[in-house]
Design a protein around this motif. Structure first.
Motif, PDB file in Angstrom:
ATOM      1  N   SER A 116      -9.234  64.943  27.920  1.00 24.06           N
ATOM      2  CA  SER A 116     -10.549  64.798  28.551  1.00 24.06           C
ATOM      3  C   SER A 116     -10.581  63.707  29.613  1.00 24.06           C
ATOM      4  O   SER A 116     -11.558  63.597  30.358  1.00 24.06           O
ATOM      5  N   TYR A 117      -9.518  62.892  29.682  1.00 22.58           N
ATOM      6  CA  TYR A 117      -9.442  61.857  30.718  1.00 22.58           C
ATOM      7  C   TYR A 117      -8.584  62.303  31.898  1.00 22.58           C
ATOM      8  O   TYR A 117      -8.296  61.513  32.793  1.00 22.58           O
ATOM      9  N   ASN A 118      -8.166  63.579  31.875  1.00 19.10           N
ATOM     10  CA  ASN A 118      -7.302  64.158  32.901  1.00 19.10           C
ATOM     11  C   ASN A 118      -5.897  63.564  32.916  1.00 19.10           C
ATOM     12  O   ASN A 118      -5.156  63.746  33.889  1.00 19.10           O
ATOM     13  N   ASN A 119      -5.510  62.827  31.869  1.00 20.55           N
ATOM     14  CA  ASN A 119      -4.092  62.546  31.683  1.00 20.55           C
ATOM     15  C   ASN A 119      -3.393  63.896  31.540  1.00 20.55           C
ATOM     16  O   ASN A 119      -3.907  64.793  30.867  1.00 20.55           O
ATOM     17  N   TYR A 120      -2.223  64.059  32.133  1.00 21.26           N
ATOM     18  CA  TYR A 120      -1.611  65.380  32.062  1.00 21.26           C
ATOM     19  C   TYR A 120      -0.090  65.299  32.186  1.00 21.26           C
ATOM     20  O   TYR A 120       0.473  64.302  32.659  1.00 21.26           O
ATOM     21  N   ILE A 121       0.549  66.361  31.721  1.00 18.55           N
ATOM     22  CA  ILE A 121       1.959  66.598  32.002  1.00 18.55           C
ATOM     23  C   ILE A 121       2.098  68.007  32.570  1.00 18.55           C
ATOM     24  O   ILE A 121       1.296  68.907  32.273  1.00 18.55           O
ATOM     25  N   HIS A 122       3.127  68.195  33.397  1.00 22.58           N
ATOM     26  CA  HIS A 122       3.479  69.511  33.937  1.00 22.58           C
ATOM     27  C   HIS A 122       4.853  69.863  33.405  1.00 22.58           C
ATOM     28  O   HIS A 122       5.821  69.130  33.629  1.00 22.58           O
TER      29      HIS A 122
END
Length: 259
Positions: free
Chosen positions: A226-232
């Protein structure tokens, strides 16, 4: 000419209608396939966090936890078998070390007491690929950390999983900026009062990469919170990119803002 024009017009209308129908069927099938794959990946992610929950429960049931509690309540000597509190600490350090050797995703294991503003009792770190026992003189007070405060609110027999944050030592972020998720279990003494908590720190990048490797997705995958922390994640290359909100110039992709 009228017949030809009418025939061509009808053919175009029918062809266009068939194209729209085929496109709709194809899109529905693609959405169903992606949905099924997302569900499969989700199951592996849930399993990864359940493993951490199981591990913290295993640690709670090891003998040194209760041994330390008994010894501290009895002037440093365990009335059950006469073990000194330092002996129990060393045994817990050995258990923590073995767990870190097995679980590469864990960066730290700690046993924190409520006394002395949340003073650590035992902590073992993974630093630069090496596992190190923290000497008593370097143990810290964690009472002001948000996860310690969250741990005070956990119901008995419940487990708290923290949001992703940077690892902190001595009140400041560590230079390596490891994105950390903490699994926390409250520890109660025999008289049912809260004595402290067990904490597992995990590098979320390794947790997710292991889960995705087990899921074997055939598409590129983005995982975000929900904090837009992300992995690709790429099926051929593993994690190709990751960003976290505590890093300067954090700029999540536009994809994550879509419904």
């Amino acid at each position: 000419m009228l017949v030809v024009t009418s025939t061509v017009s009808v053919a175009m209308v029918v062809g266009f209608a068939n194209f729209i129908q085929a496109r709709s069927i194809s899109r529905t099938a693609a959405e169903a396939e992606l949905y099924a794959e997302a569900r499969a990946i989700s199951a592996h992610l849930i399993s990864a966090f359940q493993i951490a929950n199981e591990q913290v429960l295993i640690l709670r049931n090891t003998a040194p936890i209760d041994g330390i509690i008994r010894a501290q309540a009895n002037g440093g000597v365990d009335p059950y078998d006469g073990s000194l509190i330092q002996a129990w600490r060393e045994r817990l350090e050995a258990i923590f070390t073995s767990h870190l050797q097995v679980h590469s995703e864990y960066t730290q294991l700690g046993f924190i007491g409520l006394a002395d503003q949340g003073r650590e009792i035992v902590r073992v770190n993974r630093m630069n690929g090496e596992i190190r026992v923290v000497p008593p003189s370097d143990l810290q007070r964690k009472g002001d950390e948000y996860y310690f405060q969250a741990g005070l609110e956990i119901e008995p027999a419940s487990i708290y999983t923290s949001p992703i944050t940077v690892n902190r030592e001595q009140g400041a972020p560590t230079p390596d900026l490891i994105p950390t998720v903490r699994t926390i279990l409250p520890v109660f003494a025999t008289d049912d009062h809260l004595y402290g908590m067990l904490v597992i720190n995990a590098d979320i990048r390794i947790v997710l990469e292991n889960a995705l490797a087990a899921a074997t997705p055939t598409y590129d995958v983005y995982i975000s919170d929900s904090y837009n922390n992300y992995i690709h994640y790429s099926p051929t290359d593993g994690i190709t990119h990751s960003e976290f909100s505590f890093v300067e110039r954090f700029d999540p992709p536009e994809l994550l803002s879509r419904d």
